[in-house]
Design a protein around this motif. Structure first.
Motif, PDB file in Angstrom:
ATOM      1  N   ASP A 195       0.834  -1.210   0.000  1.00  0.00           N
ATOM      2  CA  ASP A 195       0.000   0.000   0.000  1.00  0.00           C
ATOM      3  C   ASP A 195       0.868   1.259   0.000  1.00  0.00           C
ATOM      4  N   GLU A 196       1.895   1.263   0.846  1.00  0.00           N
ATOM      5  CA  GLU A 196       2.733   2.453   0.962  1.00  0.00           C
ATOM      6  C   GLU A 196       3.552   2.687  -0.303  1.00  0.00           C
ATOM      7  N   THR A 227       1.373  11.157   9.177  1.00  0.00           N
ATOM      8  CA  THR A 227       2.106  11.696   8.036  1.00  0.00           C
ATOM      9  C   THR A 227       2.177  13.213   8.120  1.00  0.00           C
ATOM     10  N   GLU A 256       2.586   2.030  -3.286  1.00  0.00           N
ATOM     11  CA  GLU A 256       1.648   2.638  -4.229  1.00  0.00           C
ATOM     12  C   GLU A 256       1.456   4.119  -3.916  1.00  0.00           C
ATOM     13  N   GLY A 257       1.323   4.446  -2.619  1.00  0.00           N
ATOM     14  CA  GLY A 257       1.165   5.842  -2.229  1.00  0.00           C
ATOM     15  C   GLY A 257       2.387   6.680  -2.555  1.00  0.00           C
ATOM     16  N   THR A 290       6.145   9.652   6.775  1.00  0.00           N
ATOM     17  CA  THR A 290       5.126   8.829   7.427  1.00  0.00           C
ATOM     18  C   THR A 290       5.775   7.863   8.407  1.00  0.00           C
ATOM     19  N   SER A 327       6.900  14.214   2.051  1.00  0.00           N
ATOM     20  CA  SER A 327       6.001  13.426   2.899  1.00  0.00           C
ATOM     21  C   SER A 327       6.848  12.542   3.795  1.00  0.00           C
ATOM     22  N   TYR A 354       3.143  16.229   5.574  1.00  0.00           N
ATOM     23  CA  TYR A 354       3.324  16.306   4.128  1.00  0.00           C
ATOM     24  C   TYR A 354       3.112  17.730   3.624  1.00  0.00           C
ATOM     25  N   SER A 386       4.480   6.150  -4.997  1.00  0.00           N
ATOM     26  CA  SER A 386       4.463   6.354  -6.446  1.00  0.00           C
ATOM     27  C   SER A 386       3.477   7.443  -6.851  1.00  0.00           C
ATOM     28  N   GLU A 387       2.284   7.425  -6.260  1.00  0.00           N
ATOM     29  CA  GLU A 387       1.265   8.422  -6.607  1.00  0.00           C
ATOM     30  C   GLU A 387       1.735   9.839  -6.252  1.00  0.00           C
ATOM     31  N   LEU A 388       2.357  10.007  -5.063  1.00  0.00           N
ATOM     32  CA  LEU A 388       2.827  11.329  -4.664  1.00  0.00           C
ATOM     33  C   LEU A 388       3.973  11.792  -5.569  1.00  0.00           C
ATOM     34  N   ARG A 428      -0.775   5.639  12.206  1.00  0.00           N
ATOM     35  CA  ARG A 428      -0.096   6.044  10.965  1.00  0.00           C
ATOM     36  C   ARG A 428      -0.184   7.558  10.886  1.00  0.00           C
TER      37      ARG A 428
END
Length: 275
Positions: free
Chosen positions: A57-58, A110, A60-61, A92, A90, A112, A63-65, A108
């Motif tokens: 999951d992280e 973050t 993917e996040g 986290t 960011s 950012y 990559s998106e950012l 969790r």
């Protein structure tokens, strides 16, 4: 290790700059564009399936950012190069708040920045059974989680008065009870959807959970300058309302004290017309 190698390959295919990932952190950096880090609690190594799912999951996040930063930077170059560009970042941290009795509770947090006047903070805690990665919502903990049910009403009163006490302590002379009730506190309700994310609070021996910690982000119940709030609710508030499959998870007194008790002057004021 096969899973980790696959994640590193995935990351290298999706991020245009040098990035590294292992079981304790993910780091992605492109000078002037973005700087991203995710840190995992080493205690997560005991929960390999959950750790692997979180890592995916992280990744993917991250990559998106990174892709967002690249796209926004390109638009800035095309549309407004005379304005200054500040690289996105960011940071986290994922930490085990409680593990035991067949569940694992993670915090969790973050910090950012993706443009604007200042950085922001996001809080996204996770509660799941320790054998599988299936997030559990607040409503699942209670036999009757309906709006205005005894369980939700008890939680609402406890969170409201404790949050008010925390705000009074933090704001000092600037605390205005009437203003708080009419503005920031008005969104709270005896509704599972009105509560923020939460973690489990360990009991004083650490072998069971003994409370819920509700985590309010900046702007949720106060100005950005106030920051975030961690609002504890002890087991005594909700013990009688737990669902059967969650009752054994909780026992004893929480490892920290609360500021208020039922009947406190800071409880919500309910008008006769709404009773």
């Amino acid at each position: 290790m096969r899973y980790l190698s696959a994640c590193l390959l995935w990351l290298s295919c999706h991020l245009p700059a040098l990035a590294q990932a292992d079981m304790t952190r993910i780091v992605a950096h492109a000078p002037g564009l973005y700087d991203i880090e995710v840190r995992f609690d080493p205690a997560l190594a005991e929960f390999s399936d959950i750790h692997s799912a979180l890592l995916a999951d992280e990744l993917e996040g991250v990559s998106e950012l990174a892709q967002l930063a690249i796209a926004d930077h390109a638009r800035w170059l095309a549309d407004a190069p005379e304005w200054s560009w500040n690289g996105y970042f960011s940071s986290t941290e994922i930490r085990v708040a409680f593990a035991g009795q067949g569940v694992i509770s993670l915090s969790r947090a973050t910090n950012y920045y993706t443009g604007g006047a200042h950085p922001n903070q996001g809080l996204a805690p996770l509660l799941t059974r320790d054998a599988r990665y299936e997030p559990v919502e607040l409503a699942a903990l209670f036999a009757d989680p309906a709006i205005d049910s005894p369980a939700m009403t008890a939680l609402f009163y406890a969170v409201y008065r404790e949050l008010m006490a925390l705000k009074r302590e933090r704001l000092g002379d600037d605390f205005d009870e009437s203003m708080e009730r009419e503005t920031w506190m008005a969104s709270l309700a005896a509704d599972p959807e009105a509560f923020p994310g939460f973690t489990l609070i360990p009991n004083r021996s650490g072998d069971a959970a003994a409370g819920l910690m509700f985590l309010f982000e900046p702007y949720h119940v106060g100005s950005y300058a106030e920051g975030s709030y961690e609002v504890p609710v002890p087991l005594s508030v909700f013990a009688d309302f737990l669902a059967a499959d969650w009752a054994d998870v909780f026992e004893g007194l929480p490892e920290l004290d609360v500021l208020t008790a039922p009947g406190d002057e800071l409880e919500p004021i309910v008008s006769s017309s709404s009773e």
